[in-house]
Design a protein around this motif. Structure first.
Motif, short mmCIF file in Angstrom:
data_model
loop_
_atom_site.label_atom_id
_atom_site.label_comp_id
_atom_site.label_asym_id
_atom_site.label_seq_id
_atom_site.Cartn_x
_atom_site.Cartn_y
_atom_site.Cartn_z
N VAL A 11 34.52 53.35 61.97
CA VAL A 11 33.95 52.03 62.16
C VAL A 11 35.11 51.09 62.51
CG1 VAL A 11 34.08 51.48 59.68
CG2 VAL A 11 32.50 50.24 61.14
N LYS A 12 34.85 50.19 63.44
CA LYS A 12 35.89 49.24 63.84
C LYS A 12 35.67 47.94 63.07
CE LYS A 12 36.65 48.48 68.28
NZ LYS A 12 36.63 47.87 69.65
N LEU A 13 36.72 47.48 62.39
CA LEU A 13 36.69 46.21 61.66
C LEU A 13 37.50 45.20 62.46
CD1 LEU A 13 37.52 47.61 58.11
CD2 LEU A 13 35.29 47.46 59.22
N ILE A 14 36.97 44.00 62.63
CA ILE A 14 37.66 42.97 63.39
C ILE A 14 37.87 41.75 62.49
CG2 ILE A 14 37.61 41.50 65.43
CD1 ILE A 14 35.88 43.59 66.78
N SER A 15 39.14 41.35 62.36
CA SER A 15 39.51 40.23 61.49
C SER A 15 39.28 38.89 62.18
CB SER A 15 40.98 40.35 61.09
OG SER A 15 41.80 40.06 62.21
N ALA A 16 39.57 37.82 61.47
CA ALA A 16 39.40 36.47 61.98
C ALA A 16 40.22 36.23 63.25
CB ALA A 16 39.79 35.46 60.90
N GLU A 17 41.41 36.83 63.33
CA GLU A 17 42.28 36.64 64.49
C GLU A 17 41.96 37.61 65.62
OE1 GLU A 17 44.51 36.03 60.66
OE2 GLU A 17 43.52 37.73 61.55
N GLY A 18 41.03 38.53 65.39
CA GLY A 18 40.70 39.52 66.41
C GLY A 18 41.45 40.83 66.26
N ASN A 19 42.20 41.00 65.18
CA ASN A 19 42.89 42.27 64.93
C ASN A 19 41.84 43.36 64.68
OD1 ASN A 19 45.29 40.86 65.01
ND2 ASN A 19 45.45 40.68 62.80
N GLU A 20 42.06 44.52 65.26
CA GLU A 20 41.13 45.63 65.11
C GLU A 20 41.72 46.70 64.20
OE1 GLU A 20 40.25 47.03 69.04
OE2 GLU A 20 39.19 45.18 69.58
N ILE A 21 40.92 47.13 63.24
CA ILE A 21 41.32 48.19 62.33
C ILE A 21 40.23 49.24 62.37
CG2 ILE A 21 41.80 48.82 59.93
CD1 ILE A 21 42.68 45.89 59.49
N PHE A 22 40.61 50.49 62.62
CA PHE A 22 39.65 51.59 62.60
C PHE A 22 39.70 52.25 61.23
CE2 PHE A 22 40.26 50.85 67.05
CZ PHE A 22 39.00 51.06 67.59
N LEU A 23 38.53 52.42 60.64
CA LEU A 23 38.42 52.97 59.30
C LEU A 23 37.39 54.08 59.33
CD1 LEU A 23 39.02 52.71 56.21
CD2 LEU A 23 37.18 51.02 56.12
N GLU A 24 37.68 55.16 58.62
CA GLU A 24 36.70 56.23 58.53
C GLU A 24 35.43 55.67 57.89
OE1 GLU A 24 38.25 60.24 57.21
OE2 GLU A 24 39.97 58.93 56.80
N LYS A 25 34.31 55.99 58.48
CA LYS A 25 33.03 55.46 58.02
C LYS A 25 32.77 55.85 56.56
CE LYS A 25 28.54 54.75 60.10
NZ LYS A 25 27.65 55.16 61.20
N ARG A 26 33.13 57.08 56.19
CA ARG A 26 32.90 57.53 54.81
C ARG A 26 33.71 56.70 53.82
NH1 ARG A 26 36.84 60.30 52.44
NH2 ARG A 26 38.54 61.02 53.75
N VAL A 27 34.92 56.28 54.21
CA VAL A 27 35.75 55.45 53.34
C VAL A 27 35.15 54.06 53.22
CG1 VAL A 27 38.04 54.41 53.05
CG2 VAL A 27 37.84 56.77 53.82
N ALA A 28 34.66 53.52 54.33
CA ALA A 28 34.04 52.20 54.32
C ALA A 28 32.81 52.18 53.41
CB ALA A 28 33.65 51.77 55.74
N ILE A 29 32.00 53.23 53.51
CA ILE A 29 30.77 53.31 52.71
C ILE A 29 31.09 53.52 51.23
CG2 ILE A 29 28.75 54.79 52.29
CD1 ILE A 29 28.58 55.07 55.38
#
Length: 103
Positions: A11-29
């Motif tokens: 899953v792609k997470l996007i911060s307030a400044e537009g920084n993109e962080i890719f995180l394993e979906k299982r870890v996010a859940i």
């Protein structure tokens, strides 16, 4: 792994400044009740595998992601768990973000 399979894993997470962080979906859940609801419910985030956090700064979101990895790694630990380091200068912002994300 095809692009479609990769999209289902991360899953792609996007911060307030537009920084993109890719995180394993299982870890996010496993790491965040809020992300779990977004990714498993009938929300656009579950269809796009993308979550925007317009109120969370990039350095705070990165620290939250590190904590979620820590939480998953040590969730079933039986021995001593090492302390998760939190710098005092970001503690308040981190508390607000972790409260919102319920992690």
């Amino acid at each position: 792994m095809s692009d479609d399979e990769a999209e289902d894993v991360y899953v792609k997470l996007i911060s307030a400044e537009g920084n993109e962080i890719f995180l394993e979906k299982r870890v996010a859940i496993a790491g965040s009740e809020t992300m779990k609801a977004m990714l498993e419910g009938q929300f656009k985030e579950s269809e796009q595998n993308l979550i925007r956090f317009p109120d969370i700064a990039g350095h705070i979101l990165e620290k939250v992601v590190r904590y979620m990895h820590y939480k998953v790694k040590y969730s079933n630990a039986t021995g001593r768990i090492p302390e998760f380091p939190i710098e005092p200068e970001i503690a308040l912002e981190l508390l607000v973000a972790s409260n919102y994300l319920n992690c």
